[in-house]
Structures are given as C-alpha cells and as structure tokens.
Design a protein around this motif. Structure first.
Motif, PDB file in Angstrom:
ATOM      1  N   LYS A 150     -48.669  20.681  68.388  1.00 37.78           N
ATOM      2  CA  LYS A 150     -49.681  19.739  67.914  1.00 37.78           C
ATOM      3  C   LYS A 150     -49.225  19.072  66.602  1.00 37.78           C
ATOM      4  CE  LYS A 150     -54.631  19.683  68.419  1.00 37.78           C
ATOM      5  NZ  LYS A 150     -55.880  20.402  68.242  1.00 37.78           N
TER       6      LYS A 150
ATOM      7  N   ALA B 149     -48.572  15.135  65.575  1.00 38.53           N
ATOM      8  CA  ALA B 149     -49.667  14.653  64.727  1.00 38.53           C
ATOM      9  C   ALA B 149     -49.227  13.445  63.893  1.00 38.53           C
ATOM     10  CB  ALA B 149     -50.140  15.751  63.812  1.00 38.53           C
TER      11      ALA B 149
ATOM     12  N   THR C 205     -50.085  25.202  68.354  1.00 39.47           N
ATOM     13  CA  THR C 205     -50.274  24.588  67.030  1.00 39.47           C
ATOM     14  C   THR C 205     -49.003  23.898  66.556  1.00 39.47           C
ATOM     15  OG1 THR C 205     -51.818  26.382  66.541  1.00 39.47           O
ATOM     16  CG2 THR C 205     -51.131  25.025  64.702  1.00 39.47           C
TER      17      THR C 205
END
Length: 239
Positions: A235, A239, A232
């Motif tokens: 990510k 992003a 996460t």
C-alpha cells in the motif's frame, strides 16, 4: 451489416492493423479477414453472436497481439488458436466455454487472459505452462476446487471470484509471483483456507468477502500479522 460496410472496415484495418467490429450481430468470424493475416495486430469482435472460430484461418494471424471475443456464443476453441505465438492479450469473457485446447500452453507470449463468465468446472492445467502470464480472470465460472498444480502458476493476479470453490490446495502459497488473490463469493469455510497464504506466500492482497465465514475471524488466524505487513508495505509503495 452490408458487404460494403464490412469492406470499409477491412480497408481501414489494412492501414491501421486494428480490426474492430462490435455489436453487429455477426454469427460468424468474418472470412474477409483472411486478406489481413499478415498485418493485423488487434482483433475485437466483442458483443456479437459468433459460435465458432474457423480453424483454417484463426491460426494464421502471425502478428496478432490482442484478440477480444467477449460476449459471443463460443462453446469450443480450435487448437489452431494456439499457433498465435505473439498473442499477449486474449479476452473471452461471457461465452459458453467448458474447456481449453490441450495445446493452450503454446500461447507463450500471453500476458493477460480473461475467461470470466464461462462454464469452466476446473482450473485448466495448461495455464501453468504460460510463463509470462501476469493477470488471469476466471471469475464467474463453475470451479469447485483448486488443485495442487496451482503452485506452478506464474500469474501476479488471479481472480476466482464468484465460483463454487470449497477447497484450495496449500500449494497456492508456492506461486512464485502471485500478489493478488481474489476469492470473493465462493463456498469457502475458514478451515479450508490454507493458513500458509497468510504466513508463507507472496500474496499481499487477499479478497475473501462473501464466503462462509466472517471476515473478522480471518484476523484471528495465525500468520495474519505477516500478511498485514505485506499488505501495508505494498500500500505504501503505491501511495
């Protein structure tokens, strides 16, 4: 292809430092390139029928940074290839290679290595000497197990998809820079996947679809929450 066409390519390469001759049915590495050993930076001879590289010539391209020989018929690489001290990208996908030269670790500038679609049966230990290697693609070979020496690999991304891997050393968790590990379509039982990959490694993208277990079982393993934290966080970064 005619000599005049080849000559034209050689003349262009003399000016640009790039020699590209793909899809021409070549059965040999062009000997005409010996005139260009001191100025070529890129050679791309992909999609031909080349069976071997000339030992006396291939090691003389002292400035070469990129060498592509994808989709040829190479069965062996000469030791002299390992004299290319400036080589950063080597792409040999879809040949017939079963091993690498023992001196392969001398390619000290190598950053990207692609050996997908060959006939390697084991992880070549020489690869652990390559300190600057970032991305390595060994997919579509015949590798059955990943030995302890894997812990010395410096790669950031390792692609082992579509091999026959059923065993992985726990040392894979020790790879200091490994962030992306692809193990799709192998022969792994869930019990053979070291849990330390999840709980105690740098790996933030683990791809294991198409093995001998259901993905949802992976989520039940101890350490999965730690892995998801890394996943996460990465990510979010992109992003």
């Amino acid at each position: 292809m005619g000599n005049s066409a080849l000559r034209a390519h050689v003349e262009t390469a003399q000016k640009t430092g790039v020699f590209q001759l793909k899809d021409r049915g070549l059965t040999e590495f062009p000997s005409e390139l010996q005139k260009l050993t001191s100025n070529l930076r890129t050679i791309d001879l992909s999609n031909n029928k080349i069976e071997s590289l000339p030992p006396m010539l291939i090691g003389k391209f002292t400035l070469l940074k990129s060498l592509s020989l994808n989709n040829n018929k190479l069965t062996v690489l000469p030791d002299e290839l390992c004299n290319l001290k400036k080589l950063e990208m080597l792409s040999l996908n879809n040949n017939h290679l079963t091993e690498l030269p023992s001196t392969f670790g001398q390619l000290s500038a190598l950053k990207t290595l692609s050996l997908s679609g060959n006939r390697l049966r084991a992880l070549p230990p020489q690869l652990c000497s390559l300190r600057h290697l970032d991305v390595m693609d060994l997919s579509k070979n015949q590798i059955r197990s990943i030995p302890d020496i894997v812990g010395e690999l410096q790669v950031i991304e390792l692609n082992l998809n579509q091999n026959q891997i059923s065993q992985i050393s726990v040392k894979i968790s020790c790879c200091p820079r490994l962030k992306v590990l692809r193990l799709e379509e192998n022969c792994l039982e869930l019990s053979m996947l070291p849990q330390s990959i999840l709980s105690d490694s740098q790996i933030c993208l683990l791809a294991v679809e198409g093995n001998l277990f259901e993905i949802k079982k992976l989520r039940e393993l101890e350490g999965y929450d730690k892995y998801m934290e890394r996943f996460t966080a990465t990510k979010k970064k992109f992003a």
